[in-house]
Design a protein around this motif. Sequence first.
Motif, short mmCIF file in Angstrom:
data_model
loop_
_atom_site.label_atom_id
_atom_site.label_comp_id
_atom_site.label_asym_id
_atom_site.label_seq_id
_atom_site.Cartn_x
_atom_site.Cartn_y
_atom_site.Cartn_z
N GLU A 288 77.82 32.02 39.87
CA GLU A 288 78.70 32.27 41.02
C GLU A 288 79.12 33.74 41.05
O GLU A 288 79.20 34.36 42.10
CB GLU A 288 79.94 31.37 40.95
CG GLU A 288 79.64 29.88 41.08
CD GLU A 288 79.26 29.44 42.50
OE1 GLU A 288 79.41 30.24 43.43
OE2 GLU A 288 78.79 28.29 42.65
N ASP B 128 76.21 35.72 42.40
CA ASP B 128 76.09 35.55 43.87
C ASP B 128 77.20 36.31 44.59
O ASP B 128 76.95 37.02 45.57
CB ASP B 128 76.21 34.07 44.26
CG ASP B 128 74.90 33.32 44.06
OD1 ASP B 128 73.89 33.97 43.72
OD2 ASP B 128 74.90 32.09 44.24
N ASP B 129 78.43 36.15 44.10
CA ASP B 129 79.57 36.86 44.70
C ASP B 129 79.27 38.36 44.77
O ASP B 129 79.46 39.01 45.80
CB ASP B 129 80.82 36.74 43.81
CG ASP B 129 81.56 35.43 43.97
OD1 ASP B 129 81.12 34.58 44.74
OD2 ASP B 129 82.61 35.28 43.31
N ARG C 91 85.15 33.16 51.08
CA ARG C 91 84.10 32.89 50.08
C ARG C 91 82.69 33.20 50.58
O ARG C 91 81.76 33.38 49.81
CB ARG C 91 84.20 31.41 49.67
CG ARG C 91 83.62 31.11 48.32
CD ARG C 91 84.05 29.77 47.84
NE ARG C 91 82.90 28.94 47.48
CZ ARG C 91 82.11 29.16 46.45
NH1 ARG C 91 82.31 30.20 45.67
NH2 ARG C 91 81.10 28.34 46.18
N LEU D 168 85.56 30.15 41.06
CA LEU D 168 84.64 29.39 40.21
C LEU D 168 84.15 30.32 39.10
O LEU D 168 83.15 31.01 39.28
CB LEU D 168 83.44 28.90 41.04
CG LEU D 168 83.61 27.61 41.81
CD1 LEU D 168 82.43 27.40 42.75
CD2 LEU D 168 83.74 26.40 40.88
N ARG E 254 76.75 29.25 50.54
CA ARG E 254 76.87 29.13 49.08
C ARG E 254 75.98 27.99 48.58
O ARG E 254 75.59 27.11 49.33
CB ARG E 254 78.34 28.88 48.70
CG ARG E 254 79.31 29.94 49.21
CD ARG E 254 79.01 31.34 48.74
NE ARG E 254 78.92 31.49 47.32
CZ ARG E 254 79.54 32.44 46.61
NH1 ARG E 254 80.33 33.33 47.21
NH2 ARG E 254 79.38 32.53 45.32
#
Length: 475
Positions: free
Chosen positions: A316, A319-320, A291, A311, A339
């Motif tokens: 998210e 961000d990923d 992650r 998620l 995170r």
Amino acid sequence: MKTEIAIIGAGTAGLSAYRQARKRTDSVLLIEAGPGGTTCARAGCMPSKLLIAAADAAHAVRVADVFGVRTEPPRIDGVAVMRRVREERDRFVRLTLEDIEAFPARHRISAHARFVDDHRLRLDDGRELEAERIIIATGSSPSIPEPWRALGDRLVANEQVFEWRSLPESVAVVGTGVIGLELGQALHRLGVRVRLFDKGRSVGLLKDQAVIDYALRLFEDEMLWSAESELETPQRDGDQVLLRWTQGGQSHQERFDYLLAATGRRPNVSRLGLENTGLKLDKHGVPEFDRQTLRCSLDHIFIAGDADGELPLLHEAADDGRFAGLNAGRYPEVRRYPRRAGLQILFSDPQIAVVGAGSAVLEAAGRPYREAGLSFENQGRSRVINRNRGFAKLYGCPHSGRFLGAELIAPHAEHLAHLLAWSVQQKLKVSTMLDMPFYHPVIEEGLRSGLRSLLRNMQMGEEPVPGCMDCGPGG
Ligand SMILES: Cc1cc2nc3c(=O)[nH]c(=O)nc-3n(C[C@H](O)[C@H](O)[C@H](O)COP(=O)(O)OP(=O)(O)OC[C@H]3O[C@@H](n4cnc5c(N)ncnc54)[C@H](O)[C@@H]3O)c2cc1C
Ligand SMILES: NC(=O)c1ccc[n+]([C@@H]2O[C@H](COP(=O)([O-])OP(=O)(O)OC[C@H]3O[C@@H](n4cnc5c(N)ncnc54)[C@H](O)[C@@H]3O)[C@@H](O)[C@H]2O)c1
């Protein structure tokens, strides 16, 4: 064709990955199978909030009487409601597509991609592509029990709802998770006969039993809500859906115009040809990944957004995508990215939020914690605006004094949740949060009362004075 970086999927995660990867190399290909524009804008966050905004307007008219403002019951023009939802939705999609069209044409491919081996992708236009690094950002799709497909066009998921030209007379909503509750309540408040079905007694994202019980009481009072019900396979009956179910040993049946499947979403990985790669997959067929680096079990493959099944939330996914894009660009060096604190918001009324470590995470981690409950029923500002329905649980660490998280159903929870999530991320102590300014009269004063109780339950503060008046009534 050869490229340094191939990104599969131009949704929120893929676009965010592209923007970062491109800073490091011009050899990037962004591959999109569909019309583009992102799930968020086309069939997710934005159209659902537009529908909810219409429902809020209708609800405000219905409750105006409390203030002595006399109105006729609202007359809902379904065609106008859905026209605004679609027009505003189309505007969001157009803005997203304009962004994408500004990318150099040599970076964009319109095709469905599938792995042939660890480095090669076959496109459905017949071309083949060799990539040094690959980012999987293929999003997720509704997970619908196969036998329900026999309902044909009477079976809908979120995508189809936002294409409606008008509002139907009745909808059975199966699943009381996030989508079921948001869309179910909005349709109900827009005059549609809605019944929600749940196998158990779940409410959106909540896991704390006391908060669930409170929320369920509210929603069962407002809507037809069949908790702990066992559905038979739905049948098509002319232009309607016939649902039979048992609940508390009793059999029931009812007809609806549509069945809205809100039964969860699953990562889009089944048609990706992952079996042709050496990737390690979990039991759902999703690549195992880290992650913080977004890296899969093969060094050069990354995964981001709903595709990773972790998620499925917009921030998210963004961000990923950013971290996957940075790492694919920087490869073979990769960095670990911290995170953010957990933050999930469900736009029901009252809104629901889970912040930081909710009760389920704390229990699973076996972490010591103390909790405090907080009612909004007598909270000053909430009563003033006639929104005094809500209950929250706040959690803190009895050793460090730190605030750990919260589960809440509360007026304006979208704002309260941000304050709480920022406090979790700043690793604030409950006592430090209480040193912050609180204006009067605001809903945040309710949080202050809850934090005082939490401090007391952590044996770090005084017994709060009931109905404390140090900041005016209803704090
Ligand atoms: C009804 C609803 C409401 C929501 N509301 C919220 C909300 O209020 N707040 C929030 O934070 N989140 C919300 N979400 C979740 C949020 O929309 C998602 O987490 C987010 O959009 C995921 O972005 P993504 O980039 O992973 O996927 P997507 O935006 O779906 O992008 C994936 C892309 O990959 C493409 N693709 C798939 N397979 C291939 C392939 N093999 N080859 C090429 N292209 C491919 C798809 O066509 C798609 O365009 C909501 C979701 C739904 C369904
Ligand atoms: N406000 C937001 O942030 C927002 C809004 C909408 C969606 N989303 C994202 O989309 C994801 C998917 O939402 P969702 O509501 O589809 O999933 P969910 O996991 O929240 O809820 C699915 C529900 O369906 C029930 N269910 C599953 N199979 C069933 C069956 N056969 N019969 C009856 N009930 C069944 C489950 O028990 C569960 O309650 C969410 O996890 C969320 O991350 C976010």
